[in-house]
Write a protein that holds these residues in place. Structure first.
Motif, PDB file in Angstrom:
ATOM      1  N   LEU A   1       0.854  -1.180   0.000  1.00  0.00           N
ATOM      2  CA  LEU A   1       0.000   0.000   0.000  1.00  0.00           C
ATOM      3  C   LEU A   1       0.894   1.235   0.000  1.00  0.00           C
ATOM      4  CD1 LEU A   1      -2.621  -1.013   2.730  1.00  0.00           C
ATOM      5  CD2 LEU A   1      -2.711  -1.439   0.262  1.00  0.00           C
ATOM      6  N   VAL A   2       0.545   2.213  -0.811  1.00  0.00           N
ATOM      7  CA  VAL A   2       1.339   3.449  -0.867  1.00  0.00           C
ATOM      8  C   VAL A   2       0.800   4.427   0.172  1.00  0.00           C
ATOM      9  CG1 VAL A   2       2.089   5.396  -2.280  1.00  0.00           C
ATOM     10  CG2 VAL A   2       1.860   3.116  -3.307  1.00  0.00           C
ATOM     11  N   ILE A   3       1.663   4.789   1.129  1.00  0.00           N
ATOM     12  CA  ILE A   3       1.317   5.753   2.172  1.00  0.00           C
ATOM     13  C   ILE A   3       2.317   6.892   2.094  1.00  0.00           C
ATOM     14  CG2 ILE A   3       0.893   6.117   4.638  1.00  0.00           C
ATOM     15  CD1 ILE A   3      -0.933   3.958   3.428  1.00  0.00           C
ATOM     16  N   ASN A   4       1.840   8.059   1.681  1.00  0.00           N
ATOM     17  CA  ASN A   4       2.717   9.232   1.586  1.00  0.00           C
ATOM     18  C   ASN A   4       3.957   8.933   0.736  1.00  0.00           C
ATOM     19  OD1 ASN A   4       3.236  11.944   2.177  1.00  0.00           O
ATOM     20  ND2 ASN A   4       4.547  11.417   3.905  1.00  0.00           N
TER      21      ASN A   4
ATOM     22  N   ASP B   1       6.071   2.652  -0.144  1.00  0.00           N
ATOM     23  CA  ASP B   1       5.454   1.331  -0.275  1.00  0.00           C
ATOM     24  C   ASP B   1       5.516   0.611   1.074  1.00  0.00           C
ATOM     25  OD1 ASP B   1       4.797   1.551  -2.891  1.00  0.00           O
ATOM     26  OD2 ASP B   1       6.429   0.331  -3.678  1.00  0.00           O
ATOM     27  N   MET B   2       4.336   0.259   1.589  1.00  0.00           N
ATOM     28  CA  MET B   2       4.257  -0.409   2.884  1.00  0.00           C
ATOM     29  C   MET B   2       3.572  -1.766   2.714  1.00  0.00           C
ATOM     30  SD  MET B   2       5.730   1.965   4.584  1.00  0.00           S
ATOM     31  CE  MET B   2       5.561   1.495   6.287  1.00  0.00           C
TER      32      MET B   2
ATOM     33  N   GLU C   1       6.240  -2.042  10.250  1.00  0.00           N
ATOM     34  CA  GLU C   1       6.595  -0.657  10.576  1.00  0.00           C
ATOM     35  C   GLU C   1       5.551   0.001  11.477  1.00  0.00           C
ATOM     36  OE1 GLU C   1       9.019   2.749  10.420  1.00  0.00           O
ATOM     37  OE2 GLU C   1       9.435   0.794   9.527  1.00  0.00           O
ATOM     38  N   TYR C   2       4.281  -0.259  11.197  1.00  0.00           N
ATOM     39  CA  TYR C   2       3.207   0.453  11.886  1.00  0.00           C
ATOM     40  C   TYR C   2       2.677  -0.259  13.130  1.00  0.00           C
ATOM     41  CZ  TYR C   2       2.836   3.577   7.845  1.00  0.00           C
ATOM     42  OH  TYR C   2       3.080   4.509   6.859  1.00  0.00           O
ATOM     43  N   PHE C   3       2.710  -1.593  13.142  1.00  0.00           N
ATOM     44  CA  PHE C   3       1.971  -2.286  14.195  1.00  0.00           C
ATOM     45  C   PHE C   3       2.786  -3.276  15.028  1.00  0.00           C
ATOM     46  CE2 PHE C   3      -1.412  -1.093  11.110  1.00  0.00           C
ATOM     47  CZ  PHE C   3      -2.103  -0.230  11.955  1.00  0.00           C
TER      48      PHE C   3
ATOM     49  N   ASP D   1      -1.249   8.927  12.356  1.00  0.00           N
ATOM     50  CA  ASP D   1      -1.993   9.364  11.164  1.00  0.00           C
ATOM     51  C   ASP D   1      -1.783   8.391  10.006  1.00  0.00           C
ATOM     52  OD1 ASP D   1       0.734  10.180  11.016  1.00  0.00           O
ATOM     53  OD2 ASP D   1       0.234  11.747   9.558  1.00  0.00           O
ATOM     54  N   GLU D   2      -0.515   7.993   9.791  1.00  0.00           N
ATOM     55  CA  GLU D   2      -0.220   7.056   8.705  1.00  0.00           C
ATOM     56  C   GLU D   2      -0.791   5.674   9.006  1.00  0.00           C
ATOM     57  OE1 GLU D   2       3.903   7.049   7.657  1.00  0.00           O
ATOM     58  OE2 GLU D   2       3.968   9.233   7.391  1.00  0.00           O
TER      59      GLU D   2
END
Length: 269
Positions: A68-71, A74-75, A98-100, A118-119
């Motif tokens: 998924l593209v976030i800002n 590629d995540m 990275e996020y969780f 936010d991201e």
């Protein structure tokens, strides 16, 4: 509710996280729909403080592997699944290292909000939609709980506006009392508009407070449930001015009939 398909998307859910207003209603509402013959899917983030071994989470390879593209980054999206045994309810978890991975939900050990919340919210919204697309499951109702899910109505109505799977889906937003002070990253609006969502659709996100996130959710939902007492007056005014169907607060002991009736007579009419 018999045969109706309802997608539940929540920031928190028991038994995977401690009980609070959001996590409890995020469990009780799908349990009620399930008991009335509805078809359900539940999505939540896979926070690092969820015990994967105890709750028997496992990765669903056929659903994972997308980026998924976030800002402009590629995540990788990882999908895990588990079951709530006594209810025979399946829960899908949106995951990303990275996020969780960190061992907390929204705040660090000092109680400060994570800088990238936010991201994480954008990633969660996109991750839910992309996974439901892979499942090829078109919900009649999409019911949103908790602020981490609050960008989903916006993304469904703007970013995924041409996605036929959700063309007839109705979005219901449960609004709870205030859950964090201050605001998310001030660049949230830039990250959202990077996805081609126009500035005027998200002007409230210039100050991404809890109330403004929920107001954006209200703007792009079809109906609202007041899921707690003590909701701030400015939020109540915004909801009233939206002229959307609203279900007033109902105590947990009485919610089943009220919610089912609201779905049938106000949301699906």
């Amino acid at each position: 509710m018999n045969g109706k398909k309802i997608l539940f998307v929540s920031s928190e859910l028991v038994p995977y996280l401690p009980e609070n207003e959001v996590s409890l209603m995020s469990y009780e509402t799908p349990r009620m729909v399930n008991s009335k013959g509805g078809q359900i899917r539940i999505f939540m983030p896979r926070y690092g403080n969820i015990n994967e071994r105890r709750h028997q989470l496992h990765e669903v390879i056929r659903l994972s592997g997308m980026n998924l593209v976030i800002n402009d980054m590629d995540m990788p999206l990882i999908i895990k699944v588990a079951s709530i045994p006594k209810e025979r309810i399946q829960v899908y978890f949106i995951d990303n290292e990275e996020y969780f991975k960190r061992k907390a939900t929204f705040t660090d050990e000092n109680g400060d909000m994570f800088a990238d919340n936010d991201e994480r919210a954008i990633f969660f919204a996109k991750g839910v939609v992309e996974t439901v697309k892979k499942l090829n499951w078109n919900p009649d109702i999409i019911h949103i709980h908790g602020w981490m899910s609050s960008l989903l109505p916006l993304y469904l109505r703007k970013y995924y506006a041409d996605e036929p799977l959700f063309a007839d889906s109705k979005i219901v937003l449960s609004v709870y009392g205030k859950s964090f002070e201050g605001s998310l990253d001030k660049d949230l609006i830039k990250k959202v508009t990077f996805d081609g969502i126009p500035d005027d659709a998200v002007s409230l996100l210039q100050d991404p407070t809890y109330n403004n996130l929920l107001k954006i959710g209200v703007n792009y939902s079809d109906a609202v449930i007041l899921a707690a007492e003590g909701i701030p007056d400015d939020m109540l005014s915004h909801i009233k001015n939206s002229q959307k169907p609203v279900l007033p607060f109902v105590p947990l002991q009485e919610f089943e009939e009220a919610y089912a009736n609201f779905y049938d007579t106000e949301v699906l009419k």
